[in-house]
Design a protein around this motif. Structure first.
Motif, PDB file in Angstrom:
ATOM      1  N   MET A 170      -1.046   1.019   0.066  1.00 41.12           N
ATOM      2  CA  MET A 170      -0.539  -0.339  -0.138  1.00 41.12           C
ATOM      3  C   MET A 170       0.986  -0.348  -0.121  1.00 41.12           C
ATOM      4  N   LYS A 171       1.596   0.725  -0.648  1.00 44.17           N
ATOM      5  CA  LYS A 171       3.066   0.796  -0.644  1.00 44.17           C
ATOM      6  C   LYS A 171       3.614   0.906   0.770  1.00 44.17           C
ATOM      7  N   THR A 172       2.964   1.724   1.588  1.00 43.07           N
ATOM      8  CA  THR A 172       3.485   1.974   2.943  1.00 43.07           C
ATOM      9  C   THR A 172       2.927   0.975   3.965  1.00 43.07           C
ATOM     10  N   LYS A 173       2.014   0.112   3.533  1.00 44.04           N
ATOM     11  CA  LYS A 173       1.336  -0.827   4.446  1.00 44.04           C
ATOM     12  C   LYS A 173       0.677  -0.091   5.609  1.00 44.04           C
ATOM     13  N   GLU A 174       0.114   1.048   5.283  1.00 40.57           N
ATOM     14  CA  GLU A 174      -0.559   1.902   6.275  1.00 40.57           C
ATOM     15  C   GLU A 174      -1.623   1.144   7.069  1.00 40.57           C
ATOM     16  N   PHE A 175      -2.345   0.246   6.401  1.00 40.64           N
ATOM     17  CA  PHE A 175      -3.390  -0.525   7.089  1.00 40.64           C
ATOM     18  C   PHE A 175      -2.974  -2.000   7.207  1.00 40.64           C
ATOM     19  N   GLY A 176      -1.680  -2.219   7.224  1.00 39.42           N
ATOM     20  CA  GLY A 176      -1.159  -3.581   7.308  1.00 39.42           C
ATOM     21  C   GLY A 176      -1.027  -4.188   5.924  1.00 39.42           C
TER      22      GLY A 176
ATOM     23  N   SER B  47      -2.424  -2.874  -6.073  1.00 39.28           N
ATOM     24  CA  SER B  47      -2.874  -3.186  -4.722  1.00 39.28           C
ATOM     25  C   SER B  47      -1.937  -4.194  -4.061  1.00 39.28           C
ATOM     26  N   ALA B  48      -1.591  -5.236  -4.794  1.00 39.47           N
ATOM     27  CA  ALA B  48      -0.754  -6.296  -4.222  1.00 39.47           C
ATOM     28  C   ALA B  48       0.682  -5.830  -4.024  1.00 39.47           C
ATOM     29  N   GLN B  49       1.129  -4.870  -4.849  1.00 44.32           N
ATOM     30  CA  GLN B  49       2.534  -4.445  -4.832  1.00 44.32           C
ATOM     31  C   GLN B  49       3.452  -5.664  -4.954  1.00 44.32           C
ATOM     32  N   ALA B  50       3.040  -6.610  -5.783  1.00 40.25           N
ATOM     33  CA  ALA B  50       3.805  -7.841  -5.995  1.00 40.25           C
ATOM     34  C   ALA B  50       3.379  -8.442  -7.327  1.00 40.25           C
ATOM     35  N   ARG B  51       4.117  -9.437  -7.781  1.00 42.41           N
ATOM     36  CA  ARG B  51       3.792 -10.127  -9.036  1.00 42.41           C
ATOM     37  C   ARG B  51       3.121 -11.463  -8.710  1.00 42.41           C
TER      38      ARG B  51
END
Ligand code: NAD
Length: 336
Positions: free
Chosen positions: A142-148, A196-200
């Motif tokens: 999720m951090k690297t957006k490996e799967f988008g 998972s979201a890497q966001a608030r």
């Protein structure tokens, strides 16, 4: 050097998970105990070779300040008491690990954080999944957006409890300021949703329900919620002492990342759009404590600081507010 740890609150988790894990750690070792139950002392002293001078009760606990064998106090009491004991440990000049969930309210968490800052010690939360390989794989992806990017998230931690007597009583009571399964189990879902979201989240809608009204007289049996993020993306959550389910599912641009079961001490299973994950079993608690001890030894930032614990309590309180009000709760700005 191995840091000395005193376990405070010798209940189920300290006895059956943390103390055994401390026999496997490389950077920390069990050197002391703090307990309100004198009858437990002989067994613990014998089993773990704890000298008389490293045994404390809740009255003389503050004298731990003078004990050079103890660097860290690990607070493993019922959640509503984490703040009191963490603050006392910090005032005694000891680093603190507090079990999850951090404390009943955001204000309690803030007092814990401030006590640690003021006394120049670290405060970390017992979030063991940050050392668990399946969860780590998901976090990395999720951090690297490996799967988008992600499109939707679903997190459920529910387990039907039937024994609410004795020690389990505090879990479904209001006395210690917590809210049943939402705190105990829901904090894992909130953690999972946020890593998972890497966001608030911006806002939350929620509801609660109770099937067994005779047992759940003080707190609801089940909470369900939906966190909303930028762009209208949503993360569904459920925590319950009545239903069952144990998963974290993330729909990404390139397919599903799915962990189930996900939150236990072992037995994780999972897959990414590339196929099944396959990692060896680890002792999560041993890796967690070693990671936390190393952060202290190296003077590095913790992966699981008090601020993260407080962030999660903010989300949990938002879920409670939204469920009570029957309308969305707006979070506003997150500090962490
Ligand atoms: P438990 O009820 O088995 O143990 C709690 C201990 O605190 C007992 O020894 C009890 O005697 C003591 N205690 C001190 N003051 C008390 C009071 N006023 N009322 C009741 N007990 C008091 O609970 P547990 O399962 O060991 O959980 C302890 C903490 O650890 C909780 O915060 C829980 O959420 C957390 N926990 C974390 C995990 C994890 O995987 N990270 C797993 C289990 C529990």
């Amino acid at each position: 050097r191995k840091l000395g740890i005193a376990l405070l609150g010798l209940g189920d988790y300290a006895t059956h998970q943390l103390a055994p894990a401390l026999q496997e750690t490389k950077h920390a070792r069990l050197t002391g105990i703090v307990t309100g139950s004198p009858e437990k002392v002989p067994t613990w002293q014998e089993k773990y070779a704890i000298p008389d001078g490293n045994v404390y009760n809740y009255d003389n606990f503050d004298e731990i300040a003078d004990n050079k064998d103890i660097d860290i106090v690990y607070v493993v009491t019922p959640t509503g008491l984490h703040d009191e004991f963490s603050i006392r440990a910090a005032k005694a000049g000891k680093h603190v690990i507090s079990e999850k969930p951090m404390a009943p309210t955001v204000e309690d968490c803030t007092r814990m954080i401030e006590a640690a800052e003021k006394n120049d010690v670290t405060l970390q939360i017992g979030y063991r999944l940050h050392w668990e390989p399946y969860n780590l794989r998901l976090i990395e992806a999720m951090k690297t957006k490996e799967f988008g990017d992600w499109k939707s998230i679903s997190a459920t931690n529910a387990s039907r409890m039937t024994n609410f007597t004795g020690l389990n009583k505090w879990r479904i009571g209001k006395e210690l300021g917590i809210q049943g399964a939402l705190y105990d189990l829901g904090v894992y879902c909130v953690q999972g949703q946020l890593y998972s979201a890497q966001a608030r989240p911006l806002r939350v809608t929620a509801n609660h329900s109770t099937e067994r009204k005779d047992i759940f007289t003080e707190v609801p049996e089940t909470y369900e919620w939906e966190l909303e993020f930028e762009g209208g993306r949503k993360a569904a959550g459920m925590a319950s002492y009545g239903k069952s389910g144990n998963w974290l599912k993330v729909e990404t641009d390139q397919g599903m990342i799915e962990l189930s079961p996900v939150y236990g001490y072992g037995g994780q299973k999972g897959s990414t759009p590339e196929g099944p994950m396959d990692f060896p079993h680890v002792n999560q608690q041993a890796l967690q404590i070693d990671g936390q001890a190393l952060a202290i030894l190296k003077g590095e930032a913790s992966k699981v600081p008090g601020e993260m614990g407080r962030r999660d309590i903010r989300v949990i309180r938002g879920i409670m507010e939204a469920a009570d009000a029957g309308k969305p709760y707006e979070f506003g700005k997150f500090l962490y």
